[in-house]
Design a protein around this motif. Structure first.
Motif, short mmCIF file in Angstrom:
data_model
loop_
_atom_site.label_atom_id
_atom_site.label_comp_id
_atom_site.label_asym_id
_atom_site.label_seq_id
_atom_site.Cartn_x
_atom_site.Cartn_y
_atom_site.Cartn_z
N MET A 1 0.81 -1.20 0.00
CA MET A 1 0.00 0.00 0.00
C MET A 1 0.85 1.26 0.00
O MET A 1 0.39 2.29 -0.45
N HIS A 2 2.08 1.19 0.54
CA HIS A 2 2.93 2.38 0.63
C HIS A 2 3.20 3.00 -0.73
O HIS A 2 3.38 4.20 -0.84
N GLU A 3 3.23 2.18 -1.76
CA GLU A 3 3.59 2.67 -3.08
C GLU A 3 2.41 3.27 -3.84
O GLU A 3 2.59 3.90 -4.87
N LEU A 4 1.19 3.13 -3.33
CA LEU A 4 0.01 3.64 -4.01
C LEU A 4 -0.06 5.16 -3.90
O LEU A 4 0.26 5.75 -2.87
N SER A 5 -0.53 5.79 -4.97
CA SER A 5 -0.72 7.24 -4.95
C SER A 5 -1.96 7.58 -4.12
O SER A 5 -2.79 6.70 -3.84
N ASP A 6 -2.10 8.84 -3.79
CA ASP A 6 -3.27 9.27 -3.05
C ASP A 6 -4.54 9.00 -3.84
O ASP A 6 -5.57 8.60 -3.28
N ILE A 7 -4.49 9.19 -5.14
CA ILE A 7 -5.67 8.97 -5.99
C ILE A 7 -6.08 7.50 -5.95
O ILE A 7 -7.26 7.17 -5.80
N ALA A 8 -5.10 6.62 -6.03
CA ALA A 8 -5.40 5.18 -5.96
C ALA A 8 -5.97 4.83 -4.59
O ALA A 8 -6.91 4.03 -4.49
N LEU A 9 -5.42 5.41 -3.55
CA LEU A 9 -5.94 5.16 -2.20
C LEU A 9 -7.38 5.65 -2.07
O LEU A 9 -8.22 4.98 -1.48
N LEU A 10 -7.66 6.82 -2.64
CA LEU A 10 -9.02 7.35 -2.58
C LEU A 10 -10.01 6.46 -3.32
O LEU A 10 -11.13 6.24 -2.86
N GLN A 11 -9.58 5.93 -4.46
CA GLN A 11 -10.45 5.02 -5.22
C GLN A 11 -10.76 3.76 -4.39
O GLN A 11 -11.89 3.30 -4.34
N ARG A 12 -9.74 3.24 -3.75
CA ARG A 12 -9.95 2.05 -2.91
C ARG A 12 -10.78 2.38 -1.67
O ARG A 12 -11.59 1.57 -1.23
N LEU A 13 -10.56 3.57 -1.13
CA LEU A 13 -11.33 4.01 0.04
C LEU A 13 -12.81 4.05 -0.30
O LEU A 13 -13.64 3.59 0.49
N GLN A 14 -13.16 4.59 -1.46
CA GLN A 14 -14.56 4.67 -1.86
C GLN A 14 -15.19 3.28 -2.00
O GLN A 14 -16.40 3.14 -1.91
N GLN A 15 -14.38 2.28 -2.18
CA GLN A 15 -14.87 0.91 -2.27
C GLN A 15 -14.82 0.21 -0.91
O GLN A 15 -14.88 -1.02 -0.84
N ALA A 16 -14.67 1.00 0.15
CA ALA A 16 -14.65 0.51 1.53
C ALA A 16 -13.45 -0.39 1.82
O ALA A 16 -13.54 -1.31 2.64
N ASP A 17 -12.32 -0.11 1.19
CA ASP A 17 -11.09 -0.87 1.43
C ASP A 17 -10.44 -0.36 2.72
O ASP A 17 -9.89 0.74 2.76
N GLU A 18 -10.53 -1.16 3.77
CA GLU A 18 -10.00 -0.75 5.06
C GLU A 18 -8.48 -0.59 5.05
O GLU A 18 -7.94 0.24 5.77
N ALA A 19 -7.79 -1.37 4.23
CA ALA A 19 -6.34 -1.24 4.13
C ALA A 19 -5.96 0.12 3.55
O ALA A 19 -4.98 0.73 3.97
N ALA A 20 -6.75 0.61 2.59
CA ALA A 20 -6.49 1.93 2.01
C ALA A 20 -6.71 3.01 3.06
O ALA A 20 -5.92 3.96 3.17
N TYR A 21 -7.77 2.87 3.84
CA TYR A 21 -8.04 3.82 4.91
C TYR A 21 -6.90 3.82 5.93
O TYR A 21 -6.43 4.88 6.36
N THR A 22 -6.43 2.64 6.30
CA THR A 22 -5.33 2.52 7.25
C THR A 22 -4.07 3.20 6.70
O THR A 22 -3.36 3.89 7.44
N GLU A 23 -3.81 3.03 5.42
CA GLU A 23 -2.64 3.67 4.80
C GLU A 23 -2.78 5.19 4.84
O GLU A 23 -1.83 5.89 5.15
#
Length: 185
Positions: A1-23
């Motif tokens: 997850m460390h290598e993901l951009s903020d945009i990628a994290l936001l996309q995963r967050l919108q899909q309720a990805d808890e790992a993205a939220y944690t990152e």
């Protein structure tokens, strides 16, 4: 997850990805805490602000349209600091020593905001009761018109009418500082 951009994290967050939220939490917690602590100078209050901002991010993840995560979180933290000051010092006059301590920052942004907030609060208090409740549910609590209508047992058209009335009143009462309150209107 460390290598993901903020945009990628936001996309995963919108899909309720808890790992993205944690990152996001780990990536931004320290920065947000620094912003809050720099203004409040109270560790627990600053922690509460960061918790509020990050919890809100998770709760509102599907409805938010964030283009720049860093900027969004910094701005949300500043607004949360102002709300925290309101909670810490409800109905306190500006010459109160506690208020002076909290707002004695090198720049006067916080003191200006507190004064503006007092003016807004006074103008809101002048509204008729139902109109005031509708406005506060809408702007402070971020309820939809449908939710307000259900809570107050009003029609959605009546809620819209109360909001229109409240906004007109506030624009008139705060016309000299209207741009500062654009996030309410």
């Amino acid at each position: 997850m460390h290598e993901l951009s903020d945009i990628a994290l936001l996309q995963r967050l919108q899909q309720a990805d808890e790992a993205a939220y944690t990152e996001i939490f780990h990536r931004y917690w320290e920065k947000l805490y620094a912003i809050a602590y720099n203004r409040l100078r109270i560790r627990t209050a600053a922690e509460d602000v960061v918790q509020e901002v990050l919890a809100s991010l998770w709760v509102r993840r599907k409805e938010l349209d964030i283009r720049h995560l860093s900027g969004y979180l910094a701005t949300a933290t500043r607004y949360a600091v102002f709300r925290q000051i309101s909670r810490l010092l409800p109905d306190q006059p500006l010459d109160n020593p506690d208020v002076q301590q909290l707002v004695s920052t090198p720049d006067s942004d916080l003191l200006d905001f507190y004064r503006l907030q007092q003016r807004l609060g006074n103008a809101i208090d002048e509204l008729p009761e139902k109109c005031r409740l509708v406005f506060l549910y809408s702007r402070r609590d971020q309820y939809s018109n449908k939710e307000i209508a259900a809570a107050l047992q009003l029609s959605e058209k009546t809620v819209e009418a109360h909001l229109t009335k409240a906004l007109k009143h506030l624009r008139i009462r705060l016309k000299d500082v209207y741009p500062y309150f654009s996030f309410f209107f």
